[in-house]
Design a protein around this motif. Structure first.
Motif, PDB file in Angstrom:
ATOM      1  N   GLU A   7       0.827  -1.211   0.000  1.00  0.00           N
ATOM      2  CA  GLU A   7       0.000   0.000   0.000  1.00  0.00           C
ATOM      3  C   GLU A   7       0.858   1.256   0.000  1.00  0.00           C
ATOM      4  OE1 GLU A   7      -3.260   0.322  -0.430  1.00  0.00           O
ATOM      5  OE2 GLU A   7      -3.522  -1.845  -0.500  1.00  0.00           O
ATOM      6  N   LEU A   8       1.951   1.222   0.722  1.00  0.00           N
ATOM      7  CA  LEU A   8       2.859   2.358   0.764  1.00  0.00           C
ATOM      8  C   LEU A   8       3.519   2.565  -0.601  1.00  0.00           C
ATOM      9  CD1 LEU A   8       3.597   4.406   2.878  1.00  0.00           C
ATOM     10  CD2 LEU A   8       5.416   2.895   3.665  1.00  0.00           C
ATOM     11  N   GLY A  13       4.108   5.623  -5.302  1.00  0.00           N
ATOM     12  CA  GLY A  13       4.184   5.493  -6.754  1.00  0.00           C
ATOM     13  C   GLY A  13       3.106   6.264  -7.495  1.00  0.00           C
ATOM     14  N   ALA A  14       1.922   6.346  -6.907  1.00  0.00           N
ATOM     15  CA  ALA A  14       0.810   7.040  -7.557  1.00  0.00           C
ATOM     16  C   ALA A  14       0.793   8.536  -7.270  1.00  0.00           C
ATOM     17  CB  ALA A  14      -0.519   6.426  -7.117  1.00  0.00           C
ATOM     18  N   TYR A  15       1.293   8.944  -6.108  1.00  0.00           N
ATOM     19  CA  TYR A  15       1.176  10.343  -5.715  1.00  0.00           C
ATOM     20  C   TYR A  15       2.510  11.092  -5.714  1.00  0.00           C
ATOM     21  CZ  TYR A  15      -3.691   9.665  -4.651  1.00  0.00           C
ATOM     22  OH  TYR A  15      -5.030   9.416  -4.775  1.00  0.00           O
ATOM     23  N   PHE A  16       3.597  10.437  -5.382  1.00  0.00           N
ATOM     24  CA  PHE A  16       4.912  11.078  -5.390  1.00  0.00           C
ATOM     25  C   PHE A  16       5.784  10.494  -6.510  1.00  0.00           C
ATOM     26  CE2 PHE A  16       3.711  12.254  -1.030  1.00  0.00           C
ATOM     27  CZ  PHE A  16       4.065  13.583  -1.042  1.00  0.00           C
ATOM     28  N   HIS A  17       5.160  10.316  -7.670  1.00  0.00           N
ATOM     29  CA  HIS A  17       5.859   9.791  -8.848  1.00  0.00           C
ATOM     30  C   HIS A  17       6.803  10.859  -9.405  1.00  0.00           C
ATOM     31  CE1 HIS A  17       3.070  12.258 -11.140  1.00  0.00           C
ATOM     32  NE2 HIS A  17       2.091  11.720 -10.390  1.00  0.00           N
ATOM     33  N   GLN A  18       7.514  10.536 -10.470  1.00  0.00           N
ATOM     34  CA  GLN A  18       8.523  11.439 -11.025  1.00  0.00           C
ATOM     35  C   GLN A  18       7.967  12.798 -11.445  1.00  0.00           C
ATOM     36  OE1 GLN A  18      10.084   8.760 -14.000  1.00  0.00           O
ATOM     37  NE2 GLN A  18      11.945   8.440 -12.802  1.00  0.00           N
ATOM     38  N   ASP A  19       6.730  12.874 -11.835  1.00  0.00           N
ATOM     39  CA  ASP A  19       6.149  14.130 -12.313  1.00  0.00           C
ATOM     40  C   ASP A  19       5.176  14.763 -11.323  1.00  0.00           C
ATOM     41  OD1 ASP A  19       7.513  13.958 -14.774  1.00  0.00           O
ATOM     42  OD2 ASP A  19       5.971  12.632 -15.578  1.00  0.00           O
ATOM     43  N   TRP A  20       5.290  14.431 -10.055  1.00  0.00           N
ATOM     44  CA  TRP A  20       4.315  14.935  -9.080  1.00  0.00           C
ATOM     45  C   TRP A  20       4.291  16.461  -9.034  1.00  0.00           C
ATOM     46  CZ3 TRP A  20       5.337  17.946  -4.832  1.00  0.00           C
ATOM     47  CH2 TRP A  20       6.653  17.980  -4.360  1.00  0.00           C
ATOM     48  N   THR A  21       5.415  17.110  -9.321  1.00  0.00           N
ATOM     49  CA  THR A  21       5.457  18.578  -9.247  1.00  0.00           C
ATOM     50  C   THR A  21       4.691  19.236 -10.391  1.00  0.00           C
ATOM     51  OG1 THR A  21       7.573  18.628 -10.406  1.00  0.00           O
ATOM     52  CG2 THR A  21       7.638  18.648  -7.995  1.00  0.00           C
ATOM     53  N   ILE A  22       4.383  18.494 -11.423  1.00  0.00           N
ATOM     54  CA  ILE A  22       3.568  19.022 -12.518  1.00  0.00           C
ATOM     55  C   ILE A  22       2.097  19.073 -12.087  1.00  0.00           C
ATOM     56  CG2 ILE A  22       2.725  18.548 -14.858  1.00  0.00           C
ATOM     57  CD1 ILE A  22       5.531  17.333 -15.417  1.00  0.00           C
ATOM     58  N   VAL A  46      -2.139   2.334   4.741  1.00  0.00           N
ATOM     59  CA  VAL A  46      -0.951   3.161   4.513  1.00  0.00           C
ATOM     60  C   VAL A  46      -0.386   3.634   5.850  1.00  0.00           C
ATOM     61  CG1 VAL A  46      -0.131   5.353   3.547  1.00  0.00           C
ATOM     62  CG2 VAL A  46      -1.548   3.837   2.167  1.00  0.00           C
ATOM     63  N   GLN A  47      -1.245   4.031   6.754  1.00  0.00           N
ATOM     64  CA  GLN A  47      -0.782   4.460   8.071  1.00  0.00           C
ATOM     65  C   GLN A  47      -0.054   3.321   8.796  1.00  0.00           C
ATOM     66  OE1 GLN A  47      -3.688   5.161  11.192  1.00  0.00           O
ATOM     67  NE2 GLN A  47      -2.625   7.055  11.727  1.00  0.00           N
ATOM     68  N   GLN A  48      -0.612   2.129   8.750  1.00  0.00           N
ATOM     69  CA  GLN A  48       0.031   0.971   9.388  1.00  0.00           C
ATOM     70  C   GLN A  48       1.399   0.701   8.781  1.00  0.00           C
ATOM     71  OE1 GLN A  48      -2.812  -2.183   8.850  1.00  0.00           O
ATOM     72  NE2 GLN A  48      -4.193  -1.396  10.415  1.00  0.00           N
ATOM     73  N   GLU A  49       1.481   0.772   7.459  1.00  0.00           N
ATOM     74  CA  GLU A  49       2.754   0.494   6.799  1.00  0.00           C
ATOM     75  C   GLU A  49       3.782   1.586   7.066  1.00  0.00           C
ATOM     76  OE1 GLU A  49       2.185  -0.667   2.705  1.00  0.00           O
ATOM     77  OE2 GLU A  49       0.966  -2.395   3.297  1.00  0.00           O
ATOM     78  N   ILE A  50       3.349   2.829   7.170  1.00  0.00           N
ATOM     79  CA  ILE A  50       4.287   3.899   7.538  1.00  0.00           C
ATOM     80  C   ILE A  50       4.846   3.625   8.937  1.00  0.00           C
ATOM     81  CG2 ILE A  50       4.439   6.334   8.256  1.00  0.00           C
ATOM     82  CD1 ILE A  50       2.689   7.024   5.846  1.00  0.00           C
ATOM     83  N   ASN A  51       3.974   3.250   9.853  1.00  0.00           N
ATOM     84  CA  ASN A  51       4.433   2.953  11.217  1.00  0.00           C
ATOM     85  C   ASN A  51       5.410   1.786  11.236  1.00  0.00           C
ATOM     86  OD1 ASN A  51       2.960   5.072  12.330  1.00  0.00           O
ATOM     87  ND2 ASN A  51       1.159   3.796  12.655  1.00  0.00           N
ATOM     88  N   LEU A  52       5.159   0.773  10.430  1.00  0.00           N
ATOM     89  CA  LEU A  52       6.099  -0.356  10.338  1.00  0.00           C
ATOM     90  C   LEU A  52       7.430   0.072   9.738  1.00  0.00           C
ATOM     91  CD1 LEU A  52       3.728  -3.216   9.098  1.00  0.00           C
ATOM     92  CD2 LEU A  52       4.834  -3.033  11.346  1.00  0.00           C
ATOM     93  N   LYS A  69      14.102   3.718  -4.290  1.00  0.00           N
ATOM     94  CA  LYS A  69      14.289   2.501  -5.082  1.00  0.00           C
ATOM     95  C   LYS A  69      13.224   1.437  -4.865  1.00  0.00           C
ATOM     96  CE  LYS A  69      19.229   3.200  -5.443  1.00  0.00           C
ATOM     97  NZ  LYS A  69      20.549   2.747  -5.040  1.00  0.00           N
ATOM     98  N   GLU A  70      12.753   1.303  -3.643  1.00  0.00           N
ATOM     99  CA  GLU A  70      11.785   0.250  -3.344  1.00  0.00           C
ATOM    100  C   GLU A  70      10.336   0.744  -3.345  1.00  0.00           C
ATOM    101  OE1 GLU A  70      12.575  -2.976  -3.086  1.00  0.00           O
ATOM    102  OE2 GLU A  70      14.678  -2.476  -3.412  1.00  0.00           O
ATOM    103  N   LEU A  71      10.139   2.010  -2.954  1.00  0.00           N
ATOM    104  CA  LEU A  71       8.774   2.509  -2.815  1.00  0.00           C
ATOM    105  C   LEU A  71       8.410   3.557  -3.860  1.00  0.00           C
ATOM    106  CD1 LEU A  71       8.503   2.703   1.079  1.00  0.00           C
ATOM    107  CD2 LEU A  71       7.793   0.861  -0.447  1.00  0.00           C
ATOM    108  N   SER A  72       9.322   3.845  -4.769  1.00  0.00           N
ATOM    109  CA  SER A  72       9.066   4.767  -5.895  1.00  0.00           C
ATOM    110  C   SER A  72       8.636   6.158  -5.457  1.00  0.00           C
ATOM    111  CB  SER A  72       8.023   4.173  -6.849  1.00  0.00           C
ATOM    112  OG  SER A  72       8.460   2.931  -7.339  1.00  0.00           O
TER     113      SER A  72
END
Length: 106
Positions: A7-8, A13-22, A46-52, A69-72
């Motif tokens: 989920e993280l 990957g969906a929100y902080f992808h390479q073009d997020w600033t566009i 997502v909250q649980q995975e951030i805590n982990l 590298k792992e979470l894009s």
């Protein structure tokens, strides 16, 4: 794909992808978009995975590499936040606020 934090990975990957600033003016705007576009179950996961991830206690350099590298995650948080842990705690806090709001409205 990283299977430990699926989920993280999807969030970054969906929100902080390479073009997020566009698409967004700031990282805060990205987080806000995610919060308003996601259902409560996704927010909780997502909250649980951030805590982990925080509990993994990676040193700063390893955390940066892992996020990229792992979470894009293509957001350079170190330009605005002292550490990756502080930034992740901030995201977790915003998630907590939204989850509590959604819980109280049901």
């Amino acid at each position: 794909m990283n299977t430990k934090f699926e989920e993280l990975h999807d969030f970054f990957g969906a929100y902080f992808h390479q073009d997020w600033t566009i698409e967004h003016e700031s990282a805060e705007e990205v987080i806000s978009a995610f919060l308003t576009e996601s259902d409560i179950d996704v927010l909780r996961l997502v909250q649980q995975e951030i805590n982990l991830l925080i509990r993994d206690n990676k040193d700063e350099q390893k955390l940066r590499e892992y996020l990229l590298k792992e979470l894009s995650c293509y957001y350079c948080y170190w330009n605005e936040w002292g550490t990756g842990e502080h930034w992740l705690l901030h995201i977790a806090s915003r998630l907590d606020i939204m989850i509590n709001q959604l819980d109280s409205s049901t």
